[in-house]
Design a protein around this motif. Structure first.
Motif, mmCIF file in Angstrom:
data_model
loop_
_atom_site.group_PDB
_atom_site.id
_atom_site.type_symbol
_atom_site.label_atom_id
_atom_site.label_comp_id
_atom_site.label_asym_id
_atom_site.label_seq_id
_atom_site.Cartn_x
_atom_site.Cartn_y
_atom_site.Cartn_z
ATOM 1 N N TRP A 22 8.108 10.335 -4.756
ATOM 2 C CA TRP A 22 6.761 9.872 -4.490
ATOM 3 C C TRP A 22 6.353 10.903 -6.204
ATOM 4 C CZ3 TRP A 22 8.981 13.290 -1.022
ATOM 5 C CH2 TRP A 22 8.922 13.608 -1.253
ATOM 6 N N VAL A 38 6.725 15.308 3.288
ATOM 7 C CA VAL A 38 6.312 13.602 3.719
ATOM 8 C C VAL A 38 7.586 13.065 4.486
ATOM 9 C CG1 VAL A 38 6.344 11.418 2.213
ATOM 10 C CG2 VAL A 38 6.266 13.383 0.925
ATOM 11 N N ASP A 62 8.083 14.432 -10.409
ATOM 12 C CA ASP A 62 7.957 13.330 -9.616
ATOM 13 C C ASP A 62 8.732 14.541 -8.335
ATOM 14 O OD1 ASP A 62 6.695 11.440 -11.478
ATOM 15 O OD2 ASP A 62 8.757 11.174 -12.249
ATOM 16 N N VAL A 97 -1.635 13.163 -5.007
ATOM 17 C CA VAL A 97 -0.673 12.203 -4.861
ATOM 18 C C VAL A 97 -0.857 11.059 -5.675
ATOM 19 C CG1 VAL A 97 1.222 10.568 -3.502
ATOM 20 C CG2 VAL A 97 0.753 13.118 -3.158
ATOM 21 N N TRP A 99 1.390 8.118 -6.350
ATOM 22 C CA TRP A 99 2.320 7.465 -6.254
ATOM 23 C C TRP A 99 3.137 7.515 -5.311
ATOM 24 C CZ3 TRP A 99 7.194 6.951 -7.176
ATOM 25 C CH2 TRP A 99 7.811 7.088 -8.428
ATOM 26 N N ALA A 100 3.770 6.727 -4.278
ATOM 27 C CA ALA A 100 4.685 6.594 -3.795
ATOM 28 C C ALA A 100 5.628 5.489 -3.202
ATOM 29 C CB ALA A 100 4.870 7.420 -2.471
#
Length: 104
Positions: A22, A38, A62, A97, A99-100
């Motif tokens: 993520w 997470v 990241d 956040v 993206w993941a």
């Protein structure tokens, strides 16, 4: 808390190479850096937890977490996975956040 459902994935047939990734940052800051956990769920079952990752301030960074073989092996339904982002922060802090992904 933010919960995201993952797209359906075909079972890879191996219990290695399962990686949660993520990109995130702490938007505002005061005091010590905030943390985020997470979590990977299959339905209501917790599969893995990254346990309080320290956030960066100002710039996106990241992050990644590799599941153990036992955690990966406990996934029985790759069509029913989701992430939960659990902020551990003060009431006035903002985390972002962008993206993941879950690599299998």
């Amino acid at each position: 808390m933010l919960e995201l459902s993952l797209s359906n994935v075909t079972d890879p047939g191996v219990d290695t190479g399962h990686i949660i990734r993520w990109r995130a940052k702490q938007q505002t800051s005061s005091g010590s850096p905030e943390r985020i956990s997470v979590q990977l769920y299959q339905g209501l079952t917790l599969i893995a937890d990254t346990f309080n990752q320290t956030m960066t301030r100002g710039a996106y960074a990241d992050f990644s977490f590799t599941l153990t073989n036992a955690q990966a092996n406990s996934i029985t339904d790759y069509s029913n996975l989701s992430f939960r982002f659990i902020p551990i922060q003060g009431s006035s802090e903002v985390m972002r956040v962008t993206w993941a992904e879950f690599e299998v």
